[in-house]
Design an enzyme around this catalytic site. Structure first.
Site, PDB file in Angstrom:
ATOM      1  N   GLN A 154      26.847  16.370 -24.197  1.00 41.42           N
ATOM      2  CA  GLN A 154      27.363  16.325 -22.830  1.00 41.42           C
ATOM      3  C   GLN A 154      27.408  17.778 -22.345  1.00 41.42           C
ATOM      4  O   GLN A 154      28.322  18.521 -22.667  1.00 41.42           O
ATOM      5  CB  GLN A 154      28.742  15.674 -22.769  1.00 41.42           C
ATOM      6  N   GLU A 286      24.207  11.898 -15.333  1.00 43.85           N
ATOM      7  CA  GLU A 286      22.950  11.689 -14.634  1.00 43.85           C
ATOM      8  C   GLU A 286      21.771  12.444 -15.231  1.00 43.85           C
ATOM      9  O   GLU A 286      20.924  12.991 -14.509  1.00 43.85           O
ATOM     10  CB  GLU A 286      23.111  12.106 -13.166  1.00 43.85           C
ATOM     11  N   HIS A 310      25.615   5.068  -8.827  1.00 41.10           N
ATOM     12  CA  HIS A 310      26.037   6.458  -8.680  1.00 41.10           C
ATOM     13  C   HIS A 310      25.123   7.398  -9.466  1.00 41.10           C
ATOM     14  O   HIS A 310      24.626   8.394  -8.929  1.00 41.10           O
ATOM     15  CB  HIS A 310      27.484   6.607  -9.148  1.00 41.10           C
ATOM     16  N   GLU A 311      24.907   7.080 -10.744  1.00 41.13           N
ATOM     17  CA  GLU A 311      24.078   7.967 -11.564  1.00 41.13           C
ATOM     18  C   GLU A 311      22.628   7.982 -11.074  1.00 41.13           C
ATOM     19  O   GLU A 311      21.967   9.019 -11.108  1.00 41.13           O
ATOM     20  CB  GLU A 311      24.141   7.535 -13.037  1.00 41.13           C
ATOM     21  N   HIS A 314      22.134  10.319  -8.167  1.00 42.47           N
ATOM     22  CA  HIS A 314      22.013  11.727  -8.570  1.00 42.47           C
ATOM     23  C   HIS A 314      20.546  12.159  -8.694  1.00 42.47           C
ATOM     24  O   HIS A 314      20.258  13.356  -8.683  1.00 42.47           O
ATOM     25  CB  HIS A 314      22.703  11.951  -9.913  1.00 42.47           C
ATOM     26  N   GLU A 333      28.329  15.865  -5.945  1.00 45.03           N
ATOM     27  CA  GLU A 333      29.048  14.599  -6.109  1.00 45.03           C
ATOM     28  C   GLU A 333      29.406  13.913  -4.798  1.00 45.03           C
ATOM     29  O   GLU A 333      29.397  12.684  -4.713  1.00 45.03           O
ATOM     30  CB  GLU A 333      30.308  14.820  -6.945  1.00 45.03           C
ATOM     31  N   ASP A 390      35.253  23.316 -14.961  1.00 45.58           N
ATOM     32  CA  ASP A 390      35.740  21.941 -15.052  1.00 45.58           C
ATOM     33  C   ASP A 390      36.988  21.723 -14.200  1.00 45.58           C
ATOM     34  O   ASP A 390      37.329  20.578 -13.879  1.00 45.58           O
ATOM     35  CB  ASP A 390      36.050  21.579 -16.504  1.00 45.58           C
ATOM     36  N   TYR A 398      34.125  14.506  -5.112  1.00 40.70           N
ATOM     37  CA  TYR A 398      33.559  13.162  -5.015  1.00 40.70           C
ATOM     38  C   TYR A 398      33.947  12.475  -3.703  1.00 40.70           C
ATOM     39  O   TYR A 398      33.090  12.109  -2.898  1.00 40.70           O
ATOM     40  CB  TYR A 398      34.032  12.297  -6.178  1.00 40.70           C
ATOM     41  N   ARG A 571      37.607   9.712 -20.100  1.00 39.20           N
ATOM     42  CA  ARG A 571      38.790  10.454 -19.634  1.00 39.20           C
ATOM     43  C   ARG A 571      39.460   9.786 -18.437  1.00 39.20           C
ATOM     44  O   ARG A 571      40.683   9.872 -18.282  1.00 39.20           O
ATOM     45  CB  ARG A 571      38.410  11.889 -19.275  1.00 39.20           C
TER      46      ARG A 571
END
Length: 616
Positions: A154, A286, A310-311, A314, A333, A390, A398, A571
């Site tokens: 990731q 994505e 959504h992905e 992208h 986003e 982050d 978003y 998360r």
């Protein structure tokens, strides 16, 4: 195999690899605050990656071969690393003396490599750390099949540097090839052209001809199978999940067609989805050609597949036109959420997308309340100086970003905005964009001096102002109005079994549960007896229900909640549940016990978040 022996093999293999892809990024990289590299001075042409994945050592090792151009005769090539061991470096085949700077908080250590004007190929022999943030090494017991280990990466936002020495910034794009050696009974996939069947050698080669930033480089290794959906889409996952995942994602081909009809052709060849083991910390990532997705979207009724929309979106916003820095994250986003909802509207109808807009607005309200309505972190244009990027990965980018575009749509008209966005994606394909550049483009190509339109939109209030501006559009509530009526009936004297809920989607149920937050233990028991929320297979509804259960101390839900927390690593679900538990002494004790028991099931990024939250 010892690394000294492996290095010689990898060097020989690197020398005979297929030629590097010809397509190169055609934009000058924009320097940002979160890269220590100097790719704005030395042109990064492409990457040849040659690595071996070692599960016994929890290590990736091999060679990163960077093809560069140095017409300005810059003396040092600077790259990003974090926790990497750099064994040796060569430039045009000759060993050079590299140096590593002292680590910088959040950013890692700059790798300095002496180069000159003739520098063409820079090869770096390196090893990763077992604690590399981008890498999650799963034991067989942590997978769905329980027989083989699994590894996935990731890289967003700045974690590619923990597994590849690289120029790690969203504004720095490059094509790449890769040769990856894995155990023979496992399969490797990357964000590139992939095979669809496991081979007997354990060696897989990859090519990504389109230039991408480092955060979109991805690798997965495990017991993986493939099932086609149509000629350009398909699903990868562990064999135990394959049929179920393929059924759930049967409409991804239609999504690709719908997206292309909205904003232009899909430019990445295939679009496949890899459904990962449960520990994946995000809903989806994505990665070009191969979206990484959480298994929590496999609800059994195709109710959560808007995440795939959504992905997929992208592939235009983010992957095709990329935010130049992480301070411009909303260009990634915000556009993608808007595009996702347009895809879902085209496929499911306006009433359906209206529900997504309203739930998103609620999420935005919650984020603004959490951050503070006057906080600069609620601006679209972020200020991330001396911070981890982050910190900016919140619903502001978003949802505030998406609602800003929806406001423009409502003000200028959908047809004008669609024409504008189609032209925007076409004219900036495989390039980067920062906030100031976009606003100039918006003014020149859509607003065009229309002061009345500009006055209605109030761009500065959205981009350089806090909170939710008072001209934020709200979606019609045709379906949720009916849900609200049932909420009022249940809060009154109507029994749960008498509520009119036939035909509700998961979005209506989620809205219903959110509206009932804070109800009594007795009301929880009545709802559970009627609708069996504790046993739901829908992860969105389950998470909301378990948060409510903790708040009400509804103990019958606790065993299922613990099972949920043992299996889910996303998360989005972990954070609110552990936050709610930490509010009371009883909940705190439960949070510490559960987190200690299942911590290793969570990705390092999720652990980083929860380590700050769950404390004795």
């Amino acid at each position: 195999m010892k690394y000294a022996t492996l290095a010689g093999i990898l060097l020989a293999a690197a020398a005979c690899q297929t030629p590097a892809p010809k397509q190169e990024a055609d934009t000058t990289p924009v320097k940002d605050l979160h890269t220590l590299s100097n790719a704005d001075s030395i042109h990064i042409r492409n990457l040849d990656l040659n690595i071996e994945v070692d599960f016994s050592q929890k290590q990736i090792r091999g060679i990163a071969g960077w093809h560069v151009a140095n017409p300005q005769d810059i003396a040092v090539l600077k790259l990003d690393t974090y926790g990497l061991s750099i064994d040796s470096v060569t430039v045009n085949g000759q060993k050079v003396q590299h140096t590593l700077d002292a680590a910088v908080p959040n950013l890692g250590s700059r790798l300095n490599i002496p180069v000159d004007k003739q520098a063409d190929l820079v090869q770096i022999w390196y090893k990763t750390s077992p604690e590399a943030t981008a890498l999650q090494w799963l034991e067989p017991s942590q997978t769905m099949g329980k027989k083989q280990p699994f590894l996935y990466t990731q890289s967003e936002s700045i974690y590619a540097r923990t597994w590849i020495p690289c120029p790690d910034g969203p504004g720095i794009r490059f094509p790449y090839t890769a040769r990856v050696k894995v155990p023979k009974d496992l399969m490797a996939l990357m964000s590139a052209v992939n095979v669809q069947q496991r081979n007997d050698s354990g060696i897989y080669t990859f090519s990504m001809e389109q230039p991408v930033p480092a955060y979109l480089m991805a690798l997965a290794v495990g017991d993986i199978s493939f099932k086609a959906v149509d000629s350009i889409t398909g699903v990868y996952t562990e064999p135990a999940m394959l049929d179920k995942a393929a059924w759930e994602l049967a409409d991804i081909g239609k999504m690709v067609t719908t997206a292309g009809q909205l904003y232009g052709p899909y430019r990445w060849g295939r679009y496949d989805v890899l459904v990962l083991p449960p520990g994946f910390p995000l809903g989806g990532m994505e990665n070009p050609r191969l979206t990484f997705a959480t298994p929590t979207i496999i609800a059994g009724d195709r109710s959560l597949v808007s995440l795939i929309a959504h992905e997929l979106a992208h592939s235009w916003s983010g992957n095709l036109v990329t935010n130049a820095t992480w301070e411009d994250f909303w260009l990634n986003e915000g556009f993608t959420v808007y595009f996702e909802r347009r895809i879902m509207e085209a496929m499911q109808g306006e009433d359906y997308s209206d529900m997504l807009w309203e739930l998103g607005y609620q999420d935005l309200q919650g984020t603004v309340e959490e951050l503070g309505k006057d906080s600069k972190d609620t601006w679209l244009k972020l200020d991330l100086r001396n911070r981890n990027p982050d910190d900016g990965l919140t619903d502001i980018a978003y949802e505030k970003g998406a609602h800003f575009l929806r406001l423009i749509e409502k003000t200028a008209g959908r047809a004008k905005l669609d024409t504008f966005l189609r032209t925007y994606f076409d004219s900036h394909a495989f390039k980067t964009m920062n906030t100031a550049q976009f606003l100039q483009y918006l003014d020149a190509n859509l607003i065009k001096g229309d002061t009345a339109m500009a006055g209605k939109i109030r761009i500065n209030d959205w981009v350089y102002g806090p909170g939710i501006p008072d001209n934020c559009p709200r979606a019609p509530q045709k379906r949720f109005t009916k849900v609200s009526e049932e909420v009022k009936r249940f809060q009154g004297s109507t029994a749960a079994k008498e509520l009119q809920t036939t035909g509700w989607s998961s979005h209506e149920w989620l809205y219903f549960l959110r509206a009932l937050s804070g109800i009594s233990k007795e009301k929880m028991k009545e709802l559970d007896a009627t609708f069996r929320f504790t046993q739901t297979g829908n992860s969105e509804m389950a998470d909301q229900w378990f948060v409510m259960a903790v708040a009400a101390d509804y103990e019958p839900a606790y065993p299922a909640m613990e099972k949920f927390l043992s299996e889910v690593g996303r998360r989005k679900f972990l954070t609110p549940l552990y936050t709610e538990m930490m509010k009371t002494p009883k909940g705190k004790e439960m949070a510490i016990r559960i987190y200690g028991k299942y911590k290793q099931n969570y990705h390092p990024l999720a652990q980083e978040t929860l380590n700050k939250l769950v404390k004795g």
